[in-house]
Structure formats: structure tokens, C-alpha cells
Design a protein around this motif. Structure first.
Motif, PDB file in Angstrom:
ATOM      1  N   ASP A 358       0.799  -1.399  -0.023  1.00  0.00           N
ATOM      2  CA  ASP A 358       0.392   0.057   0.437  1.00  0.00           C
ATOM      3  C   ASP A 358       1.091   1.265  -0.290  1.00  0.00           C
ATOM      4  O   ASP A 358       0.035   1.656   0.348  1.00  0.00           O
ATOM      5  CB  ASP A 358      -0.781  -0.164   1.247  1.00  0.00           C
ATOM      6  CG  ASP A 358      -1.809  -1.153   0.659  1.00  0.00           C
ATOM      7  OD1 ASP A 358      -2.501  -1.637   0.061  1.00  0.00           O
ATOM      8  OD2 ASP A 358      -2.305  -1.490   2.206  1.00  0.00           O
ATOM      9  N   GLY A 359       1.936   0.870  -0.563  1.00  0.00           N
ATOM     10  CA  GLY A 359       2.821   2.397   0.323  1.00  0.00           C
ATOM     11  C   GLY A 359       4.158   2.266   0.765  1.00  0.00           C
ATOM     12  O   GLY A 359       4.733   0.941   0.884  1.00  0.00           O
ATOM     13  N   PRO A 360       5.311   3.167   1.186  1.00  0.00           N
ATOM     14  CA  PRO A 360       6.602   3.204   0.859  1.00  0.00           C
ATOM     15  C   PRO A 360       6.700   2.017   2.336  1.00  0.00           C
ATOM     16  O   PRO A 360       6.240   2.323   3.279  1.00  0.00           O
ATOM     17  CB  PRO A 360       7.272   4.440   1.177  1.00  0.00           C
ATOM     18  CG  PRO A 360       6.123   5.273   0.277  1.00  0.00           C
ATOM     19  CD  PRO A 360       4.935   4.509   0.499  1.00  0.00           C
ATOM     20  N   ILE A 361       7.949   1.852   2.667  1.00  0.00           N
ATOM     21  CA  ILE A 361       8.339   1.326   4.023  1.00  0.00           C
ATOM     22  C   ILE A 361       9.110   2.493   4.519  1.00  0.00           C
ATOM     23  O   ILE A 361       9.813   2.599   4.355  1.00  0.00           O
ATOM     24  CB  ILE A 361       8.705   0.209   3.933  1.00  0.00           C
ATOM     25  CG1 ILE A 361       8.540  -1.235   3.085  1.00  0.00           C
ATOM     26  CG2 ILE A 361       9.319  -0.054   5.318  1.00  0.00           C
ATOM     27  CD1 ILE A 361       8.899  -2.424   3.099  1.00  0.00           C
ATOM     28  N   ARG A 362       8.957   2.663   5.711  1.00  0.00           N
ATOM     29  CA  ARG A 362       9.157   3.857   6.679  1.00  0.00           C
ATOM     30  C   ARG A 362       9.457   3.441   8.114  1.00  0.00           C
ATOM     31  O   ARG A 362       8.683   3.777   9.161  1.00  0.00           O
ATOM     32  CB  ARG A 362       9.040   4.986   6.665  1.00  0.00           C
ATOM     33  CG  ARG A 362       8.961   5.768   5.254  1.00  0.00           C
ATOM     34  CD  ARG A 362       8.724   7.290   4.866  1.00  0.00           C
ATOM     35  NE  ARG A 362       8.684   7.740   3.197  1.00  0.00           N
ATOM     36  CZ  ARG A 362       7.739   8.262   2.558  1.00  0.00           C
ATOM     37  NH1 ARG A 362       6.960   7.766   2.843  1.00  0.00           N
ATOM     38  NH2 ARG A 362       8.281   8.574   1.404  1.00  0.00           N
ATOM     39  N   ARG A 363      11.009   2.236   8.133  1.00  0.00           N
ATOM     40  CA  ARG A 363      10.196   2.602   9.744  1.00  0.00           C
ATOM     41  C   ARG A 363      11.848   1.910  10.416  1.00  0.00           C
ATOM     42  O   ARG A 363      13.078   2.188  10.075  1.00  0.00           O
ATOM     43  CB  ARG A 363       9.254   0.961  10.370  1.00  0.00           C
ATOM     44  CG  ARG A 363      10.294  -0.290   9.068  1.00  0.00           C
ATOM     45  CD  ARG A 363       9.388  -1.347   9.660  1.00  0.00           C
ATOM     46  NE  ARG A 363       7.755  -1.172   8.653  1.00  0.00           N
ATOM     47  CZ  ARG A 363       7.347  -2.341   8.221  1.00  0.00           C
ATOM     48  NH1 ARG A 363       7.547  -3.304   8.574  1.00  0.00           N
ATOM     49  NH2 ARG A 363       6.090  -1.326   7.900  1.00  0.00           N
ATOM     50  N   LEU A 364      11.841   1.853  11.529  1.00  0.00           N
ATOM     51  CA  LEU A 364      13.279   2.019  12.205  1.00  0.00           C
ATOM     52  C   LEU A 364      13.172   0.187  12.742  1.00  0.00           C
ATOM     53  O   LEU A 364      12.397  -0.133  12.998  1.00  0.00           O
ATOM     54  CB  LEU A 364      12.847   2.582  14.018  1.00  0.00           C
ATOM     55  CG  LEU A 364      13.783   2.418  15.010  1.00  0.00           C
ATOM     56  CD1 LEU A 364      15.121   3.620  14.245  1.00  0.00           C
ATOM     57  CD2 LEU A 364      13.871   3.968  15.549  1.00  0.00           C
ATOM     58  N   MET A 365      14.460  -0.049  12.411  1.00  0.00           N
ATOM     59  CA  MET A 365      14.898  -1.559  12.401  1.00  0.00           C
ATOM     60  C   MET A 365      16.266  -1.267  13.012  1.00  0.00           C
ATOM     61  O   MET A 365      17.155  -0.435  13.631  1.00  0.00           O
ATOM     62  CB  MET A 365      14.908  -2.157  10.759  1.00  0.00           C
ATOM     63  CG  MET A 365      14.157  -1.257  10.296  1.00  0.00           C
ATOM     64  SD  MET A 365      13.201  -2.637  10.094  1.00  0.00           S
ATOM     65  CE  MET A 365      13.501  -4.093   8.975  1.00  0.00           C
TER      66      MET A 365
END
Length: 420
Positions: A358-365
Motif C-alpha cells: 500500500d505504500g513506502p516502508i519507513r520504519r526503525l529497524m
């Protein structure tokens, strides 16, 4: 760390534990591993860091920082056992030690989930990562497969998964020469010299049959081959007193021969069109061509050995190279030549992907793993989780994205003084 339970000698179990703790990684980077295309060669990689701030991280406010904090606590369980003066791998210019992360780990343990965002903003400084002038790099995915298996060989379960042989010696060359950091060899000692170990063809044809190394039996050699690609997997036992039990097979060693992708010869021979190449396509071809499948798999001389671990936390993945249990959608594998394990990274894929249609991945990993295909400062492998759905996600991931490294304040001060 999960408890090894395979019936091997104490010395061998210790050697396996040392291998895992030393960071002998999962074999990852699915599509790239099958086609040998993607990352910048390590000799051409030059890490460049540029300081930024959390307000510049698109999507930062909306992320679930408590999930990232839970993943960080898994890393901290390992880091807190490491002496403070122990050097961590990564860019030698940063000179990171375990002690650089001990204070933030102490704080992480005391931080409530609702305060996770504030914790990261107060404990770390973000630095955007480049490879020379390149702001983006290849991002792939991996997962932990789940399959049926048995402790005994039968017509239904004829393919063995092998434990690490007693005489396999694995060497981190970087322990001997800084110029060889990130390079490994393996073999066996013969007359005081390290000699090459048996390759896949020799092993398949019986070179180790008298060693009693069989851990588990699977439905096919193709299942065993794909287990090696992932480096870890869950097996649901189908018969005997343990029927229904779920066990984990985890990476314990590799025979030292280089990995050869089988995707390219399948393309070159006209078996799979290049535009249709995927993990699923390779598996389908192997299953539909049993007379040729083993010969094609033997083109990859590399062979992986395993150990059996108890699945103590079903919601988490296997231990990565750091020995921390991987968290689905919150753990990544990175190149240890450039990055220390146990650091948080802001991970961005700018467009919709298999992991986020559904859209971009932007997350803390959390950087908790590494792998043979993970080379370069802007290069990561995304842990998609366990089972078939995670495999569908991982098998399709091959996108360009960016990384931002979060450094503790003391390390950030050192980074500011470096001419990148």
C-alpha cells in the motif's frame, strides 16, 4: 539464546555456539543470491556519513517506536554480556565498543513502551549513510521457512539435513589481517595444513555418509536446498513420540566453497525467462524437472550445516549473527565491514513493495544479522518473518532504498570529527 539440543558432543556444541556468536550468518538476499546481480562489490564500497535530525526522517512521527524498542532489547540481552572494552565490528574509524552501547541498553530496559520515541530521540543522533556519492542501495528480504519433517528416514522423508562435522574448521580472516575483514574460509586440517572441505556434489554423493550427521529428514532435496538458502527454518515433526513438535534448524557452519547462484544458468539454458526469474520460479522448475534438479543444485558447491534449537519464542525468528532473536519487520542484516550489530537504522523504501503493497516502508529497524550477499554500506536484508506468507514477501523484495544509522552520542562525537 535458544538451547542447542542436537545429540552431538559437548565440544562440537561449543564450537557451534562459538560459530554463531562469531557471527556466522544466515545466507540471505533471495533474488540476488539466485541471479548474482545487485550489490556494489565490497572493494568499491566507501561509507560516508552525514549528520541529520529526526525531523528530516520522513515518516518518523508515525512509526511504532515501541516495536523497535522491543527489538533493541533483544540486542541488548547480547550486548550486556560483552565486556565494555570489546571492539565491535563496523567502520574502524568509529572505533565502536560494546561499552558505547551499554548506557543506552541500560536506559532501554527502563523505558516504558509509550516513551520509546523519546528514548530514541534522546539516546541517539541520526546519520544518513551513503556509498560514496550514492544515497541508495539494494534492499532485499529473507525469512524463516516452515516445513514438515521427521527424525527418521522414510519414503516420505528421504532428504537429510546435516549437523556440522567435527573436523570442519571455519576461519574469519579479518581476525588475522585488517585488510581481510569480512572474508572467511573453511576447510579441514590435514597434516597440519588447512585443506578444502568436500563440495556439494561430493557430499550429495556420500562423502559424509559414515559420519552420522543426519539431524532431520525432509520431503525432498529441494526442501533441504532452500533451507540452506535461508540458513534457518522451522520443522514440524510428523511422526514418532515428538509428532507435532516444532523445532528450529539454525545455521552452524558452511563448507567453505563459494556460493554459486543457480538462477543464471537456468536463464542461460532457456529454462526460465529472465523477466520471470524468482525464488518461486526456480523452485517450480526444480520440482517439475526431477531428473535435472540435483545436477543444477550441484552447480552451487557451497553446503550449509545446521544445529537444532528449541523454539522458545514462536513470535520471533531465529538468532541472527549477533545471536539476538530476529523480530519480523524490525530486524535487518547489514554488512559488518561497515556497521556494528546492535545499532538502530531508519530503513526507507520510497515506493510500494512486497512488504508494504500500500505504500513506502519507513520504519526503525535493528541491525542484528549479516550474510554473504550483504555487501556495502547502503545494503540491507529485511527479515520478513516466518512461514509461507513471509516467504512470498521476501522472495519479491529487490528494491533500492536508503539507510540512516542512529549513533549513541559518544560515537556521534567521533563521527563528527571524521572527514568522510
Amino acid at each position: 539464546m535458544p538451547t542447542p539440543i542436537a545429540g552431538r558432543s559437548t565440544s562440537v556444541r561449543a564450537a557451534i555456539a562459538i560459530a554463531v556468536l562469531a557471527g556466522m550468518a544466515l545466507l540471505v538476499g533471495l533474488v540476488w543470491l539466485m541471479t548474482e546481480e545487485g550489490p556494489t562489490p565490497p572493494e568499491a564500497a566507501t561509507m560516508v556519513l552525514s549528520e541529520t535530525d529526526f525531523g528530516q526522517l520522513d515518516g518518523w512521527e508515525a512509526d511504532d517506536h515501541a516495536q523497535a524498542l522491543a527489538a533493541m532489547r533483544q540486542s541488548c540481552k547480547i550486548l550486556k554480556r560483552v565486556p565494555a572494552d570489546r571492539a565491535l565490528r563496523g567502520d574502524p574509524q568509529l572505533g565502536m565498543t560494546a561499552g558505547d552501547l551499554h548506557p543506552v541498553c541500560d536506559l532501554a530496559e527502563k523505558t516504558a513502551d509509550q516513551d520509546a520515541k523519546t528514548f530514541f530521540e534522546n539516546a541517539f543522533i541520526p546519520f544518513h549513510v551513503r556509498n560514496g556519492s550514492e544515497n541508495t542501495g539494494l534492499m532485499t528480504g529473507y525469512y524463516e521457512p516452515e516445513m514438515k519433517g521427521s527424525r527418521t528416514k522414510s519414503e516420505a522423508y528421504p532428504a537429510s539435513v546435516l549437523a556440522r562435522p567435527d573436523n570442519l574448521v571455519m576461519v574469519e580472516l579479518g581476525d588475522f589481517r585488517d585488510s581481510l575483514r569480512g572474508q572467511r574460509i573453511a576447510g579441514h586440517v590435514e597434516n597440519g595444513r588447512l585443506r578444502p572441505f568436500a563440495d556439494r556434489t561430493q557430499i550429495v554423493e556420500g562423502a559424509l555418509d559414515e559420519e552420522g550427521l543426519e539431524l532431520i529428514w525432509l520431503p525432498s532435496a529441494i526442501d533441504a536446498f532452500f533451507l540452506e538458502i535461508q540458513g534457518s527454518g522451522r520443522v514440524v515433526l510428523q511422526d514418532g513420540p515428538d509428532a507435532g513438535q516444532v523445532i528450529r534448524l539454525s545455521y552452524a557452519g558452511q563448507n567453505g566453497h563459494p556460493y554459486t547462484a543457480i538462477g543464471r544458468p537456468l536463464i542461460d539454458r532457456g529454462h526460465i525467462p529472465r523477466e520471470e526469474m524468482s525464488m518461486a520460479a526456480i523452485r517450480t522448475w526444480l520440482e517439475n524437472n526431477p531428473d535435472e534438479a540435483q545436477e543444477v543444485m550441484n552447480l552451487n558447491a557451497s553446503f550449509v550445516f545446521f544445529t537444532e534449537l528449541v523454539v522458545e519464542h514462536p513470535e520471533l525468528g531465529p538468532p541472527g549473527a549477533q545471536s539476538a532473536l530476529l523480530t519480523p519487520h524490525r530486524s535487518i542484516a547489514v554488512d559488518r565491514k561497515h556497521h556494528a550489530l546492535g545499532l538502530p537504522f531508519w530503513f526507507e523504501l520510497p515506493s510500494a513493495s512486497a512488504a508494504s503493497p500500500d505504500g513506502p516502508i519507513r520504519r526503525l529497524m535493528m541491525a542484528q544479522d549479516t550474510g554473504g550477499a550483504i555487501r556495502g554500506p547502503v545494503r540491507a536484508d529485511y527479515f520478513a518473518g516466518v512461514g509461507e506468507q513471509a516467504g512470498d514477501i521476501a522472495g519479491q523484495m529487490q528494491d533500492r532504498g536508503s539507510l540512516t544509522m542512529l549513533l549513541p552520542h559518544a560515537v556521534a562525537e567521533r563521527a563528527r570529527k571524521i572527514t568522510w
